[in-house]
Write a protein that holds these residues in place. Structure first.
Motif, PDB file in Angstrom:
ATOM      1  N   ARG A  54      -9.393   0.550   1.944  1.00 22.53           N
ATOM      2  CA  ARG A  54      -8.178   0.860   2.715  1.00 22.53           C
ATOM      3  C   ARG A  54      -7.067  -0.136   2.399  1.00 22.53           C
ATOM      4  O   ARG A  54      -5.903   0.237   2.239  1.00 22.53           O
ATOM      5  CB  ARG A  54      -8.465   0.775   4.222  1.00 22.53           C
ATOM      6  N   GLU A  55      -7.429  -1.415   2.344  1.00 24.91           N
ATOM      7  CA  GLU A  55      -6.420  -2.455   2.120  1.00 24.91           C
ATOM      8  C   GLU A  55      -5.849  -2.367   0.699  1.00 24.91           C
ATOM      9  O   GLU A  55      -4.649  -2.551   0.493  1.00 24.91           O
ATOM     10  CB  GLU A  55      -7.028  -3.837   2.367  1.00 24.91           C
ATOM     11  N   ILE A  56      -6.702  -2.063  -0.273  1.00 22.35           N
ATOM     12  CA  ILE A  56      -6.212  -1.894  -1.654  1.00 22.35           C
ATOM     13  C   ILE A  56      -5.228  -0.729  -1.688  1.00 22.35           C
ATOM     14  O   ILE A  56      -4.159  -0.817  -2.297  1.00 22.35           O
ATOM     15  CB  ILE A  56      -7.390  -1.654  -2.633  1.00 22.35           C
ATOM     16  N   ASN A  57      -5.565   0.347  -1.005  1.00 25.32           N
ATOM     17  CA  ASN A  57      -4.676   1.508  -0.951  1.00 25.32           C
ATOM     18  C   ASN A  57      -3.333   1.144  -0.313  1.00 25.32           C
ATOM     19  O   ASN A  57      -2.271   1.522  -0.814  1.00 25.32           O
ATOM     20  CB  ASN A  57      -5.345   2.631  -0.155  1.00 25.32           C
ATOM     21  N   ARG A  58      -3.403   0.393   0.772  1.00 23.83           N
ATOM     22  CA  ARG A  58      -2.187   0.007   1.509  1.00 23.83           C
ATOM     23  C   ARG A  58      -1.266  -0.843   0.632  1.00 23.83           C
ATOM     24  O   ARG A  58      -0.065  -0.603   0.548  1.00 23.83           O
ATOM     25  CB  ARG A  58      -2.601  -0.767   2.767  1.00 23.83           C
ATOM     26  N   TRP A  67     -12.063   8.194   1.886  1.00 29.78           N
ATOM     27  CA  TRP A  67     -11.538   7.748   0.584  1.00 29.78           C
ATOM     28  C   TRP A  67     -10.715   8.839  -0.103  1.00 29.78           C
ATOM     29  O   TRP A  67      -9.817   8.531  -0.891  1.00 29.78           O
ATOM     30  CB  TRP A  67     -12.677   7.294  -0.325  1.00 29.78           C
ATOM     31  N   ARG A  68     -11.009  10.084   0.206  1.00 29.54           N
ATOM     32  CA  ARG A  68     -10.264  11.190  -0.429  1.00 29.54           C
ATOM     33  C   ARG A  68      -8.800  11.224   0.020  1.00 29.54           C
ATOM     34  O   ARG A  68      -7.953  11.817  -0.662  1.00 29.54           O
ATOM     35  CB  ARG A  68     -10.917  12.538  -0.114  1.00 29.54           C
ATOM     36  N   GLU A  69      -8.530  10.618   1.167  1.00 29.77           N
ATOM     37  CA  GLU A  69      -7.159  10.602   1.700  1.00 29.77           C
ATOM     38  C   GLU A  69      -6.362   9.397   1.209  1.00 29.77           C
ATOM     39  O   GLU A  69      -5.178   9.268   1.515  1.00 29.77           O
ATOM     40  CB  GLU A  69      -7.186  10.584   3.238  1.00 29.77           C
ATOM     41  N   LEU A  70      -6.996   8.505   0.484  1.00 30.54           N
ATOM     42  CA  LEU A  70      -6.315   7.297   0.005  1.00 30.54           C
ATOM     43  C   LEU A  70      -5.707   7.612  -1.368  1.00 30.54           C
ATOM     44  O   LEU A  70      -6.397   7.588  -2.381  1.00 30.54           O
ATOM     45  CB  LEU A  70      -7.299   6.125  -0.093  1.00 30.54           C
ATOM     46  N   HIS A  71      -4.410   7.858  -1.392  1.00 25.09           N
ATOM     47  CA  HIS A  71      -3.789   8.386  -2.615  1.00 25.09           C
ATOM     48  C   HIS A  71      -3.318   7.300  -3.576  1.00 25.09           C
ATOM     49  O   HIS A  71      -2.818   7.619  -4.661  1.00 25.09           O
ATOM     50  CB  HIS A  71      -2.643   9.329  -2.249  1.00 25.09           C
ATOM     51  N   ASN A  72      -3.452   6.039  -3.191  1.00 26.52           N
ATOM     52  CA  ASN A  72      -3.021   4.953  -4.078  1.00 26.52           C
ATOM     53  C   ASN A  72      -4.185   4.122  -4.598  1.00 26.52           C
ATOM     54  O   ASN A  72      -4.007   3.014  -5.103  1.00 26.52           O
ATOM     55  CB  ASN A  72      -2.012   4.056  -3.356  1.00 26.52           C
ATOM     56  N   VAL A  73      -5.373   4.681  -4.446  1.00 22.40           N
ATOM     57  CA  VAL A  73      -6.554   4.020  -4.999  1.00 22.40           C
ATOM     58  C   VAL A  73      -7.403   5.108  -5.643  1.00 22.40           C
ATOM     59  O   VAL A  73      -7.468   6.237  -5.155  1.00 22.40           O
ATOM     60  CB  VAL A  73      -7.324   3.249  -3.890  1.00 22.40           C
ATOM     61  N   ARG A  74      -8.014   4.769  -6.778  1.00 29.39           N
ATOM     62  CA  ARG A  74      -8.787   5.778  -7.507  1.00 29.39           C
ATOM     63  C   ARG A  74     -10.164   5.197  -7.855  1.00 29.39           C
ATOM     64  O   ARG A  74     -10.257   4.185  -8.546  1.00 29.39           O
ATOM     65  CB  ARG A  74      -8.028   6.151  -8.785  1.00 29.39           C
TER      66      ARG A  74
END
Length: 224
Positions: A97-101, A141-148
């Motif tokens: 989550r934090e990486i995505n943020r 994780w599927r909703e985190l669009h800035n992490v792959r």
């Protein structure tokens, strides 16, 4: 420079079949060693301390792709998010989550590997297979669009028993196949099986690795 980085690098590369990539682990080594490997065409380097990484990233060529290979604390993510190429050891939903943020703040998408804890040593970080399934089943994780999520990473037990190490690699490879089939069937980005270090990378390749992390064999003993 008392280590022949160029020669060592070519020896390692000569052992890598097509389709297996090398992350040269440069932590605790000076810039000149990295520059020597860079001059031979190496572009993937691995660091495990945020301050050392920031310093090197600021002074070395901009086309280096930096991998964060150590245990990354959530409060340090913001420091590496602007430039990190891949975070190799994600071991919790909180960290994801934090990486995505932080990636969203930088307007980028950051590639990550999920770290598995398969080795029989308590000192290693990582998700058990059950915890990894739980994280992936949860679906957040599927909703985190800035992490792959690009694959899995693990470190084998630090033992001399090659059969045990091979079993651990095989466990990781089988779990990769399970994850690919269950969660990432149509996702080409999920393709990395990252296991194998200086002492066991050839065994790791024989057991499915696509990305090895080699430091000592290239740069010699670490300079603390």
């Amino acid at each position: 420079m008392d280590v022949d980085v160029a020669r060592n690098l070519h020896e390692v590369l000569a052992n890598l079949p097509e389709g297996v990539r090398l992350v040269a682990i440069s932590k605790y080594h000076p810039n000149e060693y990295i520059e020597a490997a860079y001059a031979q065409g190496q572009r993937l380097f691995g660091e495990s301390r945020e301050q050392e990484l920031s310093r090197k990233a600021g002074s070395l060529p901009k086309d280096i792709r930096w991998h964060f290979i150590g245990h990354l604390q959530t409060n340090k993510v913001k420091y590496v998010a602007p430039y990190i190429s891949m975070i190799d050891a994600v071991d919790s939903m909180k960290l994801l989550r934090e990486i995505n943020r932080q990636a969203a703040k930088c307007g980028r998408t950051i590639d990550v590997l999920l770290e598995l804890h398969i080795a029989e040593e308590e000192t290693k970080y990582g998700l058990t297979l059950g915890a990894a399934r739980e994280l992936l089943d949860g679906g957040e994780w599927r909703e985190l669009h800035n992490v792959r999520i690009c694959g899995l990473m693990m470190m084998a037990s630090n033992v001399d028993d090659e059969a045990q190490i091979a079993r651990e690699f095989d466990t990781a490879a089988a779990f990769f196949d399970e994850c690919k089939k269950t969660y990432f069937k149509d996702d080409d980005a999920f393709c990395e099986r990252s296991w194998g270090m200086s002492h066991d990378y050839q065994l790791a390749i024989a057991h499915g690795s696509t990305m090895v992390r080699v430091g000592t064999s290239i740069f010699g003993p670490r300079v603390y």
